[in-house]
Design a protein around this motif. Sequence first.
Motif, PDB file in Angstrom:
ATOM      1  N   ALA A   1       0.643  -1.281  -0.082  1.00 15.62           N
ATOM      2  CA  ALA A   1       0.014   0.023   0.013  1.00 15.62           C
ATOM      3  C   ALA A   1       0.819   1.198  -0.149  1.00 15.62           C
ATOM      4  N   ARG A   2       2.245   1.164   0.148  1.00 15.75           N
ATOM      5  CA  ARG A   2       3.010   2.473   0.467  1.00 15.75           C
ATOM      6  C   ARG A   2       2.906   3.510  -0.656  1.00 15.75           C
ATOM      7  N   ALA A   3       2.868   3.129  -1.672  1.00 16.82           N
ATOM      8  CA  ALA A   3       2.455   4.295  -2.947  1.00 16.82           C
ATOM      9  C   ALA A   3       1.259   4.955  -2.849  1.00 16.82           C
ATOM     10  N   ASN A   4       0.397   4.173  -2.300  1.00 14.39           N
ATOM     11  CA  ASN A   4      -1.144   4.717  -2.180  1.00 14.39           C
ATOM     12  C   ASN A   4      -1.197   5.410  -0.996  1.00 14.39           C
ATOM     13  N   THR A   5      -0.415   4.924   0.023  1.00 17.45           N
ATOM     14  CA  THR A   5      -0.855   5.565   1.638  1.00 17.45           C
ATOM     15  C   THR A   5       0.100   6.477   1.853  1.00 17.45           C
ATOM     16  N   ASP A   6       1.567   6.073   1.541  1.00 20.99           N
ATOM     17  CA  ASP A   6       2.429   7.309   2.154  1.00 20.99           C
ATOM     18  C   ASP A   6       2.460   8.643   1.816  1.00 20.99           C
ATOM     19  N   PRO A   7       1.647   9.281   0.779  1.00 26.39           N
ATOM     20  CA  PRO A   7       1.502  10.551   0.713  1.00 26.39           C
ATOM     21  C   PRO A   7       0.704  11.298   1.693  1.00 26.39           C
ATOM     22  N   TRP A   8      -0.231  10.367   2.057  1.00 26.54           N
ATOM     23  CA  TRP A   8      -1.143  10.835   3.170  1.00 26.54           C
ATOM     24  C   TRP A   8      -1.164  10.622   4.918  1.00 26.54           C
ATOM     25  N   ILE A   9      -0.290   9.515   5.012  1.00 27.19           N
ATOM     26  CA  ILE A   9      -0.227   8.961   6.382  1.00 27.19           C
ATOM     27  C   ILE A   9       1.232   8.861   6.803  1.00 27.19           C
ATOM     28  N   PRO A  10       1.566   9.710   7.685  1.00 29.70           N
ATOM     29  CA  PRO A  10       2.939   9.666   8.238  1.00 29.70           C
ATOM     30  C   PRO A  10       3.517   8.369   8.731  1.00 29.70           C
ATOM     31  N   TRP A  11       2.720   7.470   9.429  1.00 31.08           N
ATOM     32  CA  TRP A  11       3.144   6.164   9.928  1.00 31.08           C
ATOM     33  C   TRP A  11       3.568   5.162   8.754  1.00 31.08           C
ATOM     34  N   ALA A  12       3.063   5.546   7.686  1.00 29.62           N
ATOM     35  CA  ALA A  12       3.200   4.474   6.600  1.00 29.62           C
ATOM     36  C   ALA A  12       4.559   4.848   6.259  1.00 29.62           C
ATOM     37  N   SER A  13       5.254   5.795   6.095  1.00 25.42           N
ATOM     38  CA  SER A  13       6.641   6.049   5.866  1.00 25.42           C
ATOM     39  C   SER A  13       7.591   5.354   7.002  1.00 25.42           C
ATOM     40  N   ARG A  14       7.025   5.499   8.190  1.00 24.53           N
ATOM     41  CA  ARG A  14       7.788   5.059   9.091  1.00 24.53           C
ATOM     42  C   ARG A  14       7.789   3.409   9.465  1.00 24.53           C
ATOM     43  N   SER A  15       6.615   2.720   8.966  1.00 25.26           N
ATOM     44  CA  SER A  15       6.536   1.427   8.977  1.00 25.26           C
ATOM     45  C   SER A  15       7.393   0.559   7.903  1.00 25.26           C
ATOM     46  N   THR A  16       8.669   0.342   8.120  1.00 27.09           N
ATOM     47  CA  THR A  16       9.475   0.022   6.933  1.00 27.09           C
ATOM     48  C   THR A  16      10.148  -1.295   7.339  1.00 27.09           C
ATOM     49  N   ASP A  17      10.112  -1.906   8.793  1.00 25.85           N
ATOM     50  CA  ASP A  17      10.686  -3.283   8.722  1.00 25.85           C
ATOM     51  C   ASP A  17       9.683  -3.752  10.098  1.00 25.85           C
ATOM     52  N   LEU A  18       9.967  -4.665  10.502  1.00 24.06           N
ATOM     53  CA  LEU A  18       9.057  -5.474  11.409  1.00 24.06           C
ATOM     54  C   LEU A  18       8.922  -4.701  12.826  1.00 24.06           C
ATOM     55  N   GLU A  19      10.049  -4.319  13.206  1.00 22.21           N
ATOM     56  CA  GLU A  19      10.089  -3.436  14.683  1.00 22.21           C
ATOM     57  C   GLU A  19       9.247  -2.198  14.456  1.00 22.21           C
ATOM     58  N   SER A  20       9.402  -1.296  13.405  1.00 22.10           N
ATOM     59  CA  SER A  20       8.763  -0.147  13.267  1.00 22.10           C
ATOM     60  C   SER A  20       6.984  -0.309  13.078  1.00 22.10           C
ATOM     61  N   ALA A  21       6.933  -1.692  12.228  1.00 23.34           N
ATOM     62  CA  ALA A  21       5.555  -1.958  12.078  1.00 23.34           C
ATOM     63  C   ALA A  21       4.803  -2.188  13.207  1.00 23.34           C
ATOM     64  N   ARG A  22       5.598  -2.794  14.231  1.00 24.74           N
ATOM     65  CA  ARG A  22       5.052  -3.319  15.352  1.00 24.74           C
ATOM     66  C   ARG A  22       4.846  -2.028  16.382  1.00 24.74           C
TER      67      ARG A  22
END
Length: 196
Positions: free
Chosen positions: A30-51
């Motif tokens: 979803a990154r290309a669809n989500t990252d322009p609008w939701i800041p945590w999308a750009s911060r969820s890049t690995d398992l630790e950050s997603a968790r």
Amino acid sequence: MYAVPLADNAELRPLEPWQAAEFLAHIDRARANTDPWIPWASRSTDLESARAVLQGYADRQATDSGRIFGIWLDGTLVGGVMFVHFDAKAGVCEIGVWSEKAGEGRGLVSAAVRHLIDYALVERGLHRVEWWSSTRNERSRAVAQRMGMHLDGVLREYFPHNGIRHDKEVWSLLAHEWRPGGGSAPGAAAGEPKGV
């Protein structure tokens, strides 16, 4: 655990820290669809950050100040909805959404938002639901309009994201404007700034 049906093959469920791997795989799609609008999308890049994102919402849930839910289509996480903030004492909450391409155009986000609005305004007795979105996010604006929300105004150059300052639209829906089960009350006009 519970699930709320959104369609024959789709459901709304809590999204929790133990689902971080599934959430990360979804955000990668979803990154290309989500990252322009939701800041945590750009911060969820690995398992630790997603968790960490999911744990942040779990912590908010524990204090009744926010919550996150996923939308599953045919068993695959394709989007979600969240109470970005939830303040029962003030009677105000903010709802946010996201989706990958596979979850678009099916009415799933709108159906999920109706459930959150019902929960906030009917079950919990809040007075106001807010919807904040970038003026560039036409899909988000369309959901706010479908819910019968009113455009309260625009905050110019309100937040920087990915090197761009975005204007923020603030939409709202008041309890007396909502018909339980999914729509604006008769006579509730949406889409124009108040005072115009």
